[in-house]
Scaffold this active site. Sequence first.
Site, mmCIF file in Angstrom:
data_model
loop_
_atom_site.group_PDB
_atom_site.id
_atom_site.type_symbol
_atom_site.label_atom_id
_atom_site.label_comp_id
_atom_site.label_asym_id
_atom_site.label_seq_id
_atom_site.Cartn_x
_atom_site.Cartn_y
_atom_site.Cartn_z
ATOM 1 N N ASP A 85 0.852 -1.196 0.000
ATOM 2 C CA ASP A 85 0.000 0.000 0.000
ATOM 3 C C ASP A 85 0.891 1.251 0.000
ATOM 4 O O ASP A 85 1.807 1.354 0.822
ATOM 5 C CB ASP A 85 -0.867 -0.062 1.277
ATOM 6 C CG ASP A 85 -1.957 0.992 1.324
ATOM 7 O OD1 ASP A 85 -2.433 1.411 0.257
ATOM 8 O OD2 ASP A 85 -2.344 1.375 2.454
ATOM 9 N N ASP A 106 3.056 4.593 -5.458
ATOM 10 C CA ASP A 106 2.387 5.880 -5.243
ATOM 11 C C ASP A 106 3.348 7.018 -5.565
ATOM 12 O O ASP A 106 4.165 7.421 -4.745
ATOM 13 C CB ASP A 106 1.899 5.980 -3.789
ATOM 14 C CG ASP A 106 1.206 7.310 -3.518
ATOM 15 O OD1 ASP A 106 1.119 8.144 -4.450
ATOM 16 O OD2 ASP A 106 0.756 7.523 -2.380
ATOM 17 N N GLU A 136 -1.474 5.953 -8.440
ATOM 18 C CA GLU A 136 -2.368 6.997 -7.926
ATOM 19 C C GLU A 136 -2.184 8.317 -8.659
ATOM 20 O O GLU A 136 -1.075 8.732 -8.952
ATOM 21 C CB GLU A 136 -2.092 7.202 -6.428
ATOM 22 C CG GLU A 136 -2.940 8.298 -5.805
ATOM 23 C CD GLU A 136 -2.818 8.343 -4.279
ATOM 24 O OE1 GLU A 136 -2.704 7.270 -3.649
ATOM 25 O OE2 GLU A 136 -2.837 9.452 -3.738
ATOM 26 N N HIS A 178 -7.905 9.697 4.029
ATOM 27 C CA HIS A 178 -7.510 8.657 4.979
ATOM 28 C C HIS A 178 -7.889 9.107 6.388
ATOM 29 O O HIS A 178 -7.872 10.290 6.684
ATOM 30 C CB HIS A 178 -5.993 8.441 4.933
ATOM 31 C CG HIS A 178 -5.501 7.824 3.656
ATOM 32 N ND1 HIS A 178 -4.559 8.410 2.861
ATOM 33 C CD2 HIS A 178 -5.815 6.655 3.061
ATOM 34 C CE1 HIS A 178 -4.297 7.620 1.823
ATOM 35 N NE2 HIS A 178 -5.062 6.549 1.915
ATOM 36 N N GLY A 179 -8.198 8.156 7.226
ATOM 37 C CA GLY A 179 -8.537 8.489 8.619
ATOM 38 C C GLY A 179 -10.002 8.864 8.731
ATOM 39 O O GLY A 179 -10.778 8.679 7.798
ATOM 40 N N HIS A 208 -9.595 4.770 -1.743
ATOM 41 C CA HIS A 208 -8.823 4.807 -0.496
ATOM 42 C C HIS A 208 -9.677 5.487 0.575
ATOM 43 O O HIS A 208 -10.704 6.083 0.272
ATOM 44 C CB HIS A 208 -7.526 5.609 -0.710
ATOM 45 C CG HIS A 208 -6.463 4.810 -1.391
ATOM 46 N ND1 HIS A 208 -5.293 4.449 -0.788
ATOM 47 C CD2 HIS A 208 -6.410 4.274 -2.643
ATOM 48 C CE1 HIS A 208 -4.557 3.731 -1.621
ATOM 49 N NE2 HIS A 208 -5.210 3.619 -2.761
ATOM 50 N N GLY A 209 -9.226 5.397 1.811
ATOM 51 C CA GLY A 209 -9.952 6.079 2.886
ATOM 52 C C GLY A 209 -11.340 5.505 3.085
ATOM 53 O O GLY A 209 -12.313 6.231 3.295
ATOM 54 N N ASN A 232 -8.567 0.732 6.786
ATOM 55 C CA ASN A 232 -7.524 0.596 7.804
ATOM 56 C C ASN A 232 -7.996 1.145 9.152
ATOM 57 O O ASN A 232 -8.118 0.420 10.128
ATOM 58 C CB ASN A 232 -6.258 1.330 7.337
ATOM 59 C CG ASN A 232 -5.099 1.141 8.303
ATOM 60 O OD1 ASN A 232 -5.076 0.189 9.083
ATOM 61 N ND2 ASN A 232 -4.145 2.046 8.286
HETATM 62 P P1 13P Z 1 -8.599 4.472 6.096
HETATM 63 O O1 13P Z 1 -7.539 4.375 7.148
HETATM 64 O O2 13P Z 1 -9.264 5.801 6.090
HETATM 65 O O3 13P Z 1 -9.556 3.339 6.160
HETATM 66 O O4 13P Z 1 -7.844 4.372 4.680
HETATM 67 C C1 13P Z 1 -7.117 3.227 4.369
HETATM 68 C C2 13P Z 1 -6.385 3.394 3.100
HETATM 69 O O5 13P Z 1 -6.836 4.035 2.179
HETATM 70 C C3 13P Z 1 -5.090 2.702 2.959
HETATM 71 O O6 13P Z 1 -4.412 3.091 1.804
#
Ligand code: 13P
Length: 288
Positions: A85, A106, A136, A178-179, A208-209, A232
Site C-alpha cells: 500500500d 504511489d 495513484e 484517509h482516517g 482509499h480512505g 484501515n
Molecule cells: P482508512 O484508514 O481511512 O480506512 O484508509 C485506508 C487506506 O486508504 C489505505 O491506503
Amino acid sequence: MALVSAAEMLKKAREGQYAVGAFNTNNLEWTQAILRGAQAANAPVMIQTSMGAAKYMGGYQVCYDIVKDLIDSMGITVPVALHLDHGEYEDALKCIEIGYTSVMFDGSHLPFDENLEKAKDVVAKAHAAGVSVECEVGSIGGEEDGIIGSGELADPAECKAMSDTGIDFLAAGIGNIHGSYPENWTGLSFETLEAIADVTDGKPLVLHGGSGIPLDQVQKAISLGVSKINVNTECQEVFASATRKYIEEGKDLEGKGFDPRKLLAPGFDAVTELVKERIEWFGSTNKA
Ligand code: 13P
C-alpha cells in the site's frame, strides 16, 4: 490456495459490480483476523502492508512469509492477494522481488511526468513477474502511516494517461481522505468519479480512505466503477475499543486474563467481525 495477483480478482469485481476489501495488516494476529473474516464470508480479499507497517513487522519478507504460511496453516481457500500500500518506487520493486502478488506505486507527490515514467517501469517489472499494479493520480487527503496527502479531485485527463500505462487498477482522489472524516466533509465527488470512469476503459478503480464513508456512498461508488476499497482506520478503532473494554472491565486482572492470547483476543475478534461486515457492504460475500 496460493497467493494470487489482484488483476483478475478486480476485473471480475468490476464486471460483477462489487468491490474487493483491501485491509491493512499490522501483525500476525491482525493477518489471521482478516483471513478468518474473508474465509467466513467466502470472499476474495486483499491484505495490504503500508511501508511503515512492513517495517514494524520486521520487513517485507516477514510479511510475505506470514501471509503465505497462514494461508496454508489456516486452510484458506478464498483468493488472497498480498499488496503493498502506498509504496515508493524502490519498495515496489523490492516487494515484487520478494513475492508480493500486487503493489501500489504511489508517485502522486511527484511531478506528473515522473509519476507516469516510474509507473511504466513498475508495470513492466511487475507484469513480467505476474504481479498486479495500482498507481495513484491526485493525492488522497489525510495521513496514512506517515504519508500525507492534501486531498484533491483527480484530473480525468491525467487518470487516462496513467490508465494507459498498463496499470491494473487506478486510485484517484474523489474527495476521499484517509482516517476519520471531518464533520464538514461534503462527501465523495461522484461527478469526478464518473468523469474518470468515462475515460479509463473499464479499468477497476480504487477507493482509499474507506473508513467512515456511509453505505449509500460506498454502493454508489461501486456502481460507478470502484472495485477495491481500502479499510484501515476502522479496523484499528474496533481493535482499540474492544481492548479498552476488556481492560476497563478488569478482565486482565482475573485469573490469567493478562495472558496476551486472552487480552488481545477481543480486539482481533472485533477486526474479524468488521472485515465480514465490510465485505458484505462491498457485495463480495460468496464471490470467492
Ligand atoms: P482508512 O484508514 O481511512 O480506512 O484508509 C485506508 C487506506 O486508504 C489505505 O491506503
